[in-house]
Design an enzyme around this catalytic site. Structure first.
Site, PDB file in Angstrom:
ATOM      1  N   TYR A 108      -0.107 -27.993 -31.082  1.00  0.00           N
ATOM      2  CA  TYR A 108      -1.499 -26.457 -30.036  1.00  0.00           C
ATOM      3  C   TYR A 108      -1.910 -25.682 -30.816  1.00  0.00           C
ATOM      4  CZ  TYR A 108       0.443 -27.471 -25.924  1.00  0.00           C
ATOM      5  OH  TYR A 108       1.063 -28.180 -24.542  1.00  0.00           O
ATOM      6  N   GLU A 150       7.673 -27.919 -21.182  1.00  0.00           N
ATOM      7  CA  GLU A 150       7.740 -28.874 -22.150  1.00  0.00           C
ATOM      8  C   GLU A 150       8.920 -28.727 -23.039  1.00  0.00           C
ATOM      9  OE1 GLU A 150       3.854 -29.565 -24.521  1.00  0.00           O
ATOM     10  OE2 GLU A 150       2.712 -30.027 -23.143  1.00  0.00           O
TER      11      GLU A 150
HETATM   12  C1  HEM Z   1      -2.948 -25.033 -24.588  1.00  0.00           C
HETATM   13  C2  HEM Z   1      -3.872 -25.886 -24.384  1.00  0.00           C
HETATM   14  C3  HEM Z   1      -3.915 -27.686 -23.740  1.00  0.00           C
HETATM   15  C4  HEM Z   1      -4.463 -27.637 -22.986  1.00  0.00           C
HETATM   16  C5  HEM Z   1      -4.262 -26.321 -21.444  1.00  0.00           C
HETATM   17  C6  HEM Z   1      -3.853 -29.011 -22.275  1.00  0.00           C
HETATM   18  C7  HEM Z   1      -4.632 -30.122 -21.070  1.00  0.00           C
HETATM   19  C8  HEM Z   1      -4.662 -31.250 -21.000  1.00  0.00           C
HETATM   20  C9  HEM Z   1      -4.492 -31.772 -19.708  1.00  0.00           C
HETATM   21  C10 HEM Z   1      -5.481 -31.188 -18.431  1.00  0.00           C
HETATM   22  C11 HEM Z   1      -4.612 -33.290 -19.519  1.00  0.00           C
HETATM   23  C12 HEM Z   1      -4.644 -33.761 -18.378  1.00  0.00           C
HETATM   24  C13 HEM Z   1      -3.339 -34.088 -17.450  1.00  0.00           C
HETATM   25  C14 HEM Z   1      -3.982 -34.788 -16.684  1.00  0.00           C
HETATM   26  O1  HEM Z   1      -3.575 -36.692 -17.100  1.00  0.00           O
HETATM   27  O2  HEM Z   1      -4.456 -34.872 -15.866  1.00  0.00           O
HETATM   28  C15 HEM Z   1      -3.982 -33.266 -21.314  1.00  0.00           C
HETATM   29  C16 HEM Z   1      -3.554 -34.476 -21.834  1.00  0.00           C
HETATM   30  C17 HEM Z   1      -3.656 -34.413 -22.468  1.00  0.00           C
HETATM   31  N1  HEM Z   1      -3.275 -34.213 -23.784  1.00  0.00           N
HETATM   32 FE1  HEM Z   1      -3.268 -31.889 -23.442  1.00  0.00          FE
HETATM   33  N2  HEM Z   1      -3.300 -29.812 -22.881  1.00  0.00           N
HETATM   34  C18 HEM Z   1      -3.422 -29.449 -24.688  1.00  0.00           C
HETATM   35  C19 HEM Z   1      -3.047 -29.138 -25.334  1.00  0.00           C
HETATM   36  C20 HEM Z   1      -2.881 -30.370 -26.460  1.00  0.00           C
HETATM   37  C21 HEM Z   1      -2.162 -30.364 -27.403  1.00  0.00           C
HETATM   38  C22 HEM Z   1      -1.838 -29.246 -28.284  1.00  0.00           C
HETATM   39  C23 HEM Z   1      -2.123 -31.890 -27.402  1.00  0.00           C
HETATM   40  C24 HEM Z   1      -1.962 -32.467 -28.769  1.00  0.00           C
HETATM   41  C25 HEM Z   1      -2.831 -33.074 -29.908  1.00  0.00           C
HETATM   42  C26 HEM Z   1      -2.846 -32.454 -26.156  1.00  0.00           C
HETATM   43  C27 HEM Z   1      -2.739 -33.367 -26.205  1.00  0.00           C
HETATM   44  C28 HEM Z   1      -3.283 -34.338 -25.290  1.00  0.00           C
HETATM   45  C29 HEM Z   1      -3.921 -35.633 -24.961  1.00  0.00           C
HETATM   46  C30 HEM Z   1      -3.070 -37.066 -25.969  1.00  0.00           C
HETATM   47  C31 HEM Z   1      -3.100 -35.923 -23.637  1.00  0.00           C
HETATM   48  C32 HEM Z   1      -3.725 -37.591 -22.645  1.00  0.00           C
HETATM   49  C33 HEM Z   1      -5.417 -37.250 -22.781  1.00  0.00           C
HETATM   50  C34 HEM Z   1      -5.887 -38.697 -22.104  1.00  0.00           C
HETATM   51  O3  HEM Z   1      -4.884 -39.325 -21.464  1.00  0.00           O
HETATM   52  O4  HEM Z   1      -6.962 -38.791 -21.816  1.00  0.00           O
HETATM   53  N3  HEM Z   1      -2.480 -31.610 -25.495  1.00  0.00           N
HETATM   54  N4  HEM Z   1      -3.928 -32.192 -21.849  1.00  0.00           N
END
Ligand code: HEM
Ligand SMILES: Cc1cc2nc3c(=O)[nH]c(=O)nc-3n(C[C@H](O)[C@H](O)[C@H](O)COP(=O)(O)OP(=O)(O)OC[C@H]3O[C@@H](n4cnc5c(N)ncnc54)[C@H](O)[C@@H]3O)c2cc1C
Length: 417
Positions: A108, A150
């Site tokens: 994060y 998580e």
């Molecule tokens: C406050 C921080 C964060 C927010 C608001 C956020 C938000 C999101 C959202 C909205 C999604 C799409 C969920 C869905 O499938 O509907 C997502 C997916 C994902 N997030 Fe985060 N995220 C955050 C932090 C992180 C961090 C720290 C990582 C690590 C590197 C990360 C990695 C991912 C990955 C790999 C996906 C799947 C992407 C995909 O399938 O294209 N996220 N996140």
């Protein structure tokens, strides 16, 4: 929403930041996609290792950028506006997705650093120290809530985020239709299957021929056997010059019985609640993968519960898992099936022609709806059911991609399969 929960939400953000967020939410929202479009290349340039965790298909189509931007803005808005739509389910969906991918708290800091830097790059001088501090606070509030959720999910699933996947052996491969296969998987470490709630998905990590590692999510399409789980994969073909789907093509073309796949613990909250009322499962195309496990579960545990399945597909030959669903459903006391095909077989007087239309399908008063398919299809289902008086809270949906719907990133419309 109760007054207490309004106060609880408002108290999360400091009053000075709340004022700044109220004043700048519109301008951030207007530039949100521009911000995330800068954020990802920045982050991947600094941390190429993260390319293996993010779905590069969603990067290419821009869907993940829109989902991230939309969720941050929706989160900020609900912090400062007590009338904003509830946010809990969006937070839970993101947390489940993160957990299926092994996202860790320390990451994060990386995402926060590049996201806030991208905000400053795009908005330039408008980002005064006060504005930067307010959005930093929003980001970290969101991050803290996600990290907490998580941690709870990792603990519940007994998963160490440092190794989110287990090796599974492909023990059977079934050709369901010309474009759909099922893979039956068994833990290769000889251990038991994790607890799977019907409707949940797993992340499958594959090593592609070009050396890239990529994850994708697949619904657990059957849990009939205690020692094996099944996924059902539709081959995604590129349209209008776009490339064919990377992982689905790899699974179709290169994976055979005996191969190993890295598979996460089950995740997702598209699952039945403890209840006894009737259920409508409305699916289109690959969305059928959510129908079979739920029908199997009801046949096993609540055969007296009324079940209606409604499915739309291009042709009867594209309708995967059809016979399996109908066979399992024979164990249900009250089961009705409806199908819509764009091109039905000549002489098929059971199926309806064209897109799904639920306007005249008999529905019990207290029906609980589960819908899964392309977004236009689900919007159409939802609009029809709302018009028929089904309360919104009784309609659950699963998006087979980043969720661009719940954070109000797409507008309801009618039409569509
Ligand atoms: C406050 C921080 C964060 C927010 C608001 C956020 C938000 C999101 C959202 C909205 C999604 C799409 C969920 C869905 O499938 O509907 C997502 C997916 C994902 N997030 Fe985060 N995220 C955050 C932090 C992180 C961090 C720290 C990582 C690590 C590197 C990360 C990695 C991912 C990955 C790999 C996906 C799947 C992407 C995909 O399938 O294209 N996220 N996140
Ligand atoms: C919760 C969940 C459950 C799911 N369950 C299932 C399931 O049970 N069964 C199932 O079949 N699928 C399921 N999916 C979808 C699955 O995860 C994959 O998204 C799907 O298999 C496509 O992945 P892919 O790697 O083949 O395609 P990708 O390579 O990711 O491509 C996706 C799309 O992007 C387009 N694209 C890629 N690169 C570009 C580019 N450069 N320019 C323009 N367009 C581009 C492709 O043409 C394609 O249309 C689920 C998804 C989720 C989120």
């Amino acid at each position: 929403m109760t007054e207490a929960s309004v106060r609880a939400r408002q108290s999360l953000l400091s009053e000075s930041s709340a004022e700044v967020v109220r004043a700048t939410a519109d301008v951030v929202a207007a530039h949100a996609e521009e911000i995330t479009a800068r954020f990802y290349p920045r982050m991947f340039a600094a941390r190429p290792d993260l390319l293996r965790v993010f779905n590069q298909g969603n990067q290419a189509t821009g869907e993940q950028s829109r989902a991230l931007a939309g969720s941050v803005v929706a989160y900020a808005v609900q912090l400062v506006n007590p009338d904003a739509p509830p946010f809990d389910h969006i937070l839970r969906r993101i947390a489940y997705k993160h957990v299926s991918l092994g996202i860790r708290p320390e990451q994060y800091t990386i995402v926060g650093h590049h996201l806030l830097a991208a905000v400053a790059e795009v908005l330039g001088e408008a980002v005064t120290p006060e504005v930067a501090a307010a959005w930093d606070e929003v980001y970290w509030l969101f991050a803290t809530q996600l990290v907490a959720e998580e941690a709870r999910l990792y603990q519940q699933a007994e998963v160490d985020p440092a190794c989110p996947a287990r090796p599974y052996r492909v023990v059977r491969r079934i050709d369901e239709t010309q474009d759909v296969i099922s893979l039956v998987l068994e833990p290769a470490d000889g251990g038991p299957l994790p607890r799977i709630t019907p409707g949940q998905y797993v992340s499958v990590f594959v090593d592609l021929p070009d050396g890239a590692r990529q994850p994708r999510q697949y619904t657990v399409s059957s849990t009939r056997q205690d020692t094996r789980l099944q996924i059902t994969v539709r081959r995604v073909r590129g349209a209008g010059g776009a490339p064919d789907g990377q992982v689905s093509s790899f699974l179709h073309d290169s994976v055979t019985v005996g191969d190993l796949l890295d598979v996460s613990a089950p995740a997702g909250d598209f699952v039945l609640q403890d209840a006894t009322g009737p259920v409508l499962l409305a699916s289109a195309g690959a969305g059928i993968t959510t129908v079979l496990p739920i029908v199997e579960h009801l046949a096993r545990t609540q055969p007296q519960r009324p079940v209606i399945v409604a499915h739309a597909d291009r042709t009867p030959r594209d309708h995967a898992l059809r016979e399996t669903v109908l066979t399992v459903a024979r164990e249900l006391d009250h089961f009705t099936a409806y199908t819509w095909y764009e091109q039905p077989d000549v002489g098929d007087d059971q199926a309806r022609i064209g897109y799904m239309d639920l306007s005249d399908v008999p529905l019990p008063d207290d029906v609980q709806v589960f819908t899964c398919g392309p977004l236009p299809f689900m919007r159409h289902v939802r609009t029809t059911l709302l018009a028929r008086g089904v309360p919104a809270a009784r309609i659950r949906y699963e998006v087979f991609g980043p969720d661009l719907w719940s954070a109000r990133l797409t507008e309801p419309e009618s039409g569509g399969r």
